[in-house]
Design an enzyme around this catalytic site. Structure first.
Site, PDB file in Angstrom:
ATOM      1  N   HIS A  67     -10.447   7.274   1.144  1.00 26.86           N
ATOM      2  CA  HIS A  67      -9.170   7.403   0.629  1.00 26.86           C
ATOM      3  C   HIS A  67      -8.996   6.287  -0.467  1.00 26.86           C
ATOM      4  CE1 HIS A  67      -9.665   4.218   3.808  1.00 26.86           C
ATOM      5  NE2 HIS A  67      -8.654   3.471   3.289  1.00 26.86           N
ATOM      6  N   ASP A 103       0.774  -1.188   0.063  1.00 31.89           N
ATOM      7  CA  ASP A 103       0.143  -0.066   0.052  1.00 31.89           C
ATOM      8  C   ASP A 103       0.695   1.421   0.000  1.00 31.89           C
ATOM      9  OD1 ASP A 103      -1.659  -1.997   0.187  1.00 31.89           O
ATOM     10  OD2 ASP A 103      -2.722  -1.201   1.763  1.00 31.89           O
ATOM     11  N   LYS A 122      -6.941  -4.962  -3.421  1.00 33.83           N
ATOM     12  CA  LYS A 122      -7.966  -5.454  -2.131  1.00 33.83           C
ATOM     13  C   LYS A 122      -8.791  -4.472  -1.671  1.00 33.83           C
ATOM     14  CE  LYS A 122      -4.383  -4.066   1.052  1.00 33.83           C
ATOM     15  NZ  LYS A 122      -5.082  -3.033   2.045  1.00 33.83           N
ATOM     16  N   ASP A 182      -4.946  -0.608  -1.769  1.00 41.90           N
ATOM     17  CA  ASP A 182      -6.352  -0.415  -1.475  1.00 41.90           C
ATOM     18  C   ASP A 182      -6.956   0.085  -2.650  1.00 41.90           C
ATOM     19  OD1 ASP A 182      -6.233  -1.275   1.031  1.00 41.90           O
ATOM     20  OD2 ASP A 182      -6.770   0.776   1.798  1.00 41.90           O
ATOM     21  N   HIS A 242     -10.564   1.361  -3.625  1.00 41.50           N
ATOM     22  CA  HIS A 242     -11.976   1.201  -2.906  1.00 41.50           C
ATOM     23  C   HIS A 242     -12.910   2.144  -3.929  1.00 41.50           C
ATOM     24  CE1 HIS A 242     -10.415   0.061   0.875  1.00 41.50           C
ATOM     25  NE2 HIS A 242     -10.092   1.065   1.226  1.00 41.50           N
ATOM     26  N   CYS A 289      -2.251  -2.561   7.722  1.00 40.04           N
ATOM     27  CA  CYS A 289      -2.129  -3.366   6.730  1.00 40.04           C
ATOM     28  C   CYS A 289      -0.743  -4.387   6.470  1.00 40.04           C
ATOM     29  CB  CYS A 289      -2.251  -2.839   5.225  1.00 40.04           C
ATOM     30  SG  CYS A 289      -3.946  -1.851   5.158  1.00 40.04           S
TER      31      CYS A 289
END
Length: 204
Positions: free
Chosen positions: A77, A16, A102, A58, A60, A141
Protein backbone atom coordinates in the site's frame (compact mmCIF):
# COMPACT_ATOMS: atom_id res chain seq x y z
CA UNK A 1 -19.53 22.98 26.34
CA UNK A 2 -16.63 25.25 25.39
CA UNK A 3 -16.18 27.04 22.09
CA UNK A 4 -12.58 26.80 20.90
CA UNK A 5 -10.99 30.04 19.81
CA UNK A 6 -8.44 29.28 17.12
CA UNK A 7 -5.50 31.57 16.67
CA UNK A 8 -1.74 31.83 16.51
CA UNK A 9 -0.26 28.59 17.80
CA UNK A 10 -2.97 26.35 16.32
CA UNK A 11 -2.56 23.94 13.40
CA UNK A 12 -4.44 21.10 11.74
CA UNK A 13 -2.92 17.67 10.99
CA UNK A 14 -4.68 15.33 8.56
CA UNK A 15 -3.36 11.79 8.94
CA UNK A 16 -2.93 9.56 5.88
CA UNK A 17 -6.03 10.39 3.84
CA UNK A 18 -4.60 8.46 0.90
CA UNK A 19 -6.31 6.52 -1.89
CA UNK A 20 -5.07 3.13 -0.67
CA UNK A 21 -6.68 3.71 2.74
CA UNK A 22 -10.08 4.61 1.30
CA UNK A 23 -12.77 2.08 0.31
CA UNK A 24 -11.60 0.26 -2.81
CA UNK A 25 -7.94 0.86 -1.97
CA UNK A 26 -5.49 -1.93 -1.24
CA UNK A 27 -5.83 -1.35 2.51
CA UNK A 28 -9.17 0.44 2.61
CA UNK A 29 -10.58 1.50 5.97
CA UNK A 30 -14.30 0.66 6.22
CA UNK A 31 -16.32 3.85 5.66
CA UNK A 32 -13.05 5.77 5.49
CA UNK A 33 -14.49 8.13 2.90
CA UNK A 34 -16.92 9.33 5.56
CA UNK A 35 -14.17 11.52 7.01
CA UNK A 36 -13.68 13.60 3.87
CA UNK A 37 -16.57 16.03 4.35
CA UNK A 38 -15.76 16.89 7.99
CA UNK A 39 -12.05 17.18 7.17
CA UNK A 40 -12.84 19.61 4.38
CA UNK A 41 -14.81 21.67 6.89
CA UNK A 42 -11.81 21.62 9.21
CA UNK A 43 -9.52 22.76 6.40
CA UNK A 44 -11.86 25.66 5.65
CA UNK A 45 -11.96 26.56 9.33
CA UNK A 46 -8.19 26.66 9.72
CA UNK A 47 -7.45 28.33 6.40
CA UNK A 48 -10.01 31.07 7.08
CA UNK A 49 -7.79 32.02 10.01
CA UNK A 50 -4.55 31.63 8.01
CA UNK A 51 -3.48 28.71 10.23
CA UNK A 52 -1.18 25.96 8.91
CA UNK A 53 -2.49 22.67 7.58
CA UNK A 54 -0.29 19.56 7.70
CA UNK A 55 -1.01 16.27 5.90
CA UNK A 56 0.92 13.10 6.68
CA UNK A 57 1.29 10.23 4.26
CA UNK A 58 2.77 6.76 4.09
CA UNK A 59 5.46 6.91 1.41
CA UNK A 60 6.68 3.35 1.15
CA UNK A 61 9.29 1.69 -1.01
CA UNK A 62 8.23 -1.24 -3.21
CA UNK A 63 9.76 -3.73 -0.77
CA UNK A 64 8.74 -2.03 2.45
CA UNK A 65 9.08 -4.10 5.62
CA UNK A 66 5.37 -3.70 6.50
CA UNK A 67 4.27 -5.61 3.39
CA UNK A 68 3.23 -9.26 3.73
CA UNK A 69 5.78 -10.34 1.11
CA UNK A 70 8.50 -9.01 3.41
CA UNK A 71 7.02 -10.62 6.53
CA UNK A 72 4.94 -7.62 7.56
CA UNK A 73 1.25 -7.53 8.51
CA UNK A 74 -0.20 -5.58 5.56
CA UNK A 75 -0.73 -5.92 1.81
CA UNK A 76 1.32 -3.53 -0.33
CA UNK A 77 0.00 0.00 0.00
CA UNK A 78 0.97 3.64 -0.48
CA UNK A 79 4.03 2.91 -2.61
CA UNK A 80 5.76 6.24 -3.23
CA UNK A 81 4.73 7.87 -6.47
CA UNK A 82 1.77 5.58 -7.20
CA UNK A 83 -1.86 6.60 -7.45
CA UNK A 84 -2.62 4.70 -4.25
CA UNK A 85 -0.17 6.84 -2.32
CA UNK A 86 -1.84 10.04 -3.45
CA UNK A 87 -4.20 12.06 -1.31
CA UNK A 88 -7.90 11.71 -2.05
CA UNK A 89 -8.93 13.97 -4.93
CA UNK A 90 -12.00 14.92 -2.89
CA UNK A 91 -9.81 16.38 -0.16
CA UNK A 92 -9.56 20.15 -0.46
CA UNK A 93 -5.93 20.53 0.53
CA UNK A 94 -4.66 24.11 0.32
CA UNK A 95 -1.81 24.94 -2.04
CA UNK A 96 0.47 25.60 0.92
CA UNK A 97 -0.28 22.33 2.73
CA UNK A 98 2.79 20.99 4.55
CA UNK A 99 3.23 17.33 3.57
CA UNK A 100 4.83 14.98 6.10
CA UNK A 101 6.14 11.75 4.54
CA UNK A 102 6.73 8.81 6.86
CA UNK A 103 8.00 5.23 6.64
CA UNK A 104 9.92 6.15 3.49
CA UNK A 105 12.79 3.71 3.97
CA UNK A 106 12.70 -0.03 3.30
CA UNK A 107 13.44 -1.25 6.81
CA UNK A 108 11.48 1.07 9.10
CA UNK A 109 7.73 1.35 9.58
CA UNK A 110 6.08 4.33 11.20
CA UNK A 111 2.50 4.64 12.35
CA UNK A 112 3.09 8.06 13.88
CA UNK A 113 3.48 11.22 11.81
CA UNK A 114 6.15 12.20 14.35
CA UNK A 115 8.27 9.08 13.80
CA UNK A 116 11.46 9.98 11.95
CA UNK A 117 9.89 12.98 10.20
CA UNK A 118 11.09 15.98 12.20
CA UNK A 119 7.49 17.08 12.69
CA UNK A 120 7.93 17.91 16.37
CA UNK A 121 10.83 20.23 15.53
CA UNK A 122 8.87 21.85 12.72
CA UNK A 123 5.91 22.56 14.98
CA UNK A 124 8.17 24.03 17.65
CA UNK A 125 9.91 26.27 15.13
CA UNK A 126 6.54 27.61 13.97
CA UNK A 127 5.30 28.15 17.50
CA UNK A 128 2.54 25.56 17.24
CA UNK A 129 1.20 24.75 20.70
CA UNK A 130 -2.09 23.06 19.84
CA UNK A 131 -2.73 20.52 17.10
CA UNK A 132 -6.08 19.21 15.87
CA UNK A 133 -5.70 15.67 14.54
CA UNK A 134 -8.02 13.77 12.20
CA UNK A 135 -7.81 11.13 9.46
CA UNK A 136 -7.09 7.42 9.10
CA UNK A 137 -6.99 5.18 10.90
CA UNK A 138 -8.12 5.78 14.48
CA UNK A 139 -6.55 2.61 15.84
CA UNK A 140 -3.19 2.87 14.05
CA UNK A 141 -1.70 6.03 12.61
CA UNK A 142 -4.08 8.47 14.30
CA UNK A 143 -3.57 6.79 17.68
CA UNK A 144 0.22 6.75 17.46
CA UNK A 145 0.39 10.29 16.10
CA UNK A 146 -1.75 11.61 18.95
CA UNK A 147 0.22 9.78 21.65
CA UNK A 148 3.53 11.08 20.28
CA UNK A 149 2.17 14.58 19.73
CA UNK A 150 1.06 14.90 23.34
CA UNK A 151 4.72 14.93 24.39
CA UNK A 152 5.08 18.39 22.87
CA UNK A 153 1.69 20.03 22.22
CA UNK A 154 -1.92 20.01 23.28
CA UNK A 155 -3.88 17.70 20.99
CA UNK A 156 -7.50 18.03 19.92
CA UNK A 157 -9.10 14.94 18.39
CA UNK A 158 -12.09 15.18 16.07
CA UNK A 159 -13.88 11.84 16.30
CA UNK A 160 -16.28 12.51 13.42
CA UNK A 161 -13.27 13.07 11.15
CA UNK A 162 -11.58 9.71 11.79
CA UNK A 163 -12.40 6.04 11.22
CA UNK A 164 -10.94 2.79 12.56
CA UNK A 165 -9.73 -0.36 10.83
CA UNK A 166 -11.11 -2.52 13.67
CA UNK A 167 -9.06 -5.61 12.82
CA UNK A 168 -10.44 -6.79 16.15
CA UNK A 169 -13.92 -5.46 16.94
CA UNK A 170 -13.62 -2.54 19.33
CA UNK A 171 -10.06 -1.57 18.37
CA UNK A 172 -11.23 1.92 17.43
CA UNK A 173 -13.04 2.41 20.72
CA UNK A 174 -9.99 1.20 22.65
CA UNK A 175 -7.79 3.62 20.70
CA UNK A 176 -10.10 6.50 21.53
CA UNK A 177 -9.99 5.56 25.21
CA UNK A 178 -6.19 5.51 25.14
CA UNK A 179 -5.98 8.94 23.49
CA UNK A 180 -8.37 10.49 26.00
CA UNK A 181 -6.59 8.89 28.95
CA UNK A 182 -3.28 10.30 27.67
CA UNK A 183 -4.73 13.81 27.70
CA UNK A 184 -6.13 14.43 24.22
CA UNK A 185 -9.16 16.72 24.18
CA UNK A 186 -12.21 15.49 22.24
CA UNK A 187 -13.81 18.17 20.08
CA UNK A 188 -16.54 18.30 17.47
CA UNK A 189 -17.58 20.51 14.63
CA UNK A 190 -20.44 22.91 15.20
CA UNK A 191 -22.09 25.44 12.91
CA UNK A 192 -19.58 28.07 14.02
CA UNK A 193 -16.38 26.08 14.54
CA UNK A 194 -14.99 23.62 17.07
CA UNK A 195 -16.45 22.95 20.49
CA UNK A 196 -15.29 20.80 23.38
CA UNK A 197 -17.53 19.11 25.91
CA UNK A 198 -14.75 19.21 28.51
CA UNK A 199 -12.60 22.10 29.70
CA UNK A 200 -9.60 22.56 27.45
CA UNK A 201 -6.53 20.94 28.87
CA UNK A 202 -8.54 18.78 31.29
CA UNK A 203 -8.34 15.03 31.30
CA UNK A 204 -11.76 13.45 30.76
Amino acid sequence: MSAIVLGQGDALLIVDLQVDFLPGGSLGVPHGDGVIAPINRLIDLYRARALPVYASRDWHSVQHCSFAEQGGPWPPHCVAGTEGAGFSSDLHLPDDVIVVSKADTVDADAYSAFSGTGLARTLAERGIRRLAVCGLATDYCVLNTVLDGLADVEVLIVAEAMRAVDVQPGDGDHAMTRMLAAGAVPVRLSEHGLVADVALGARP
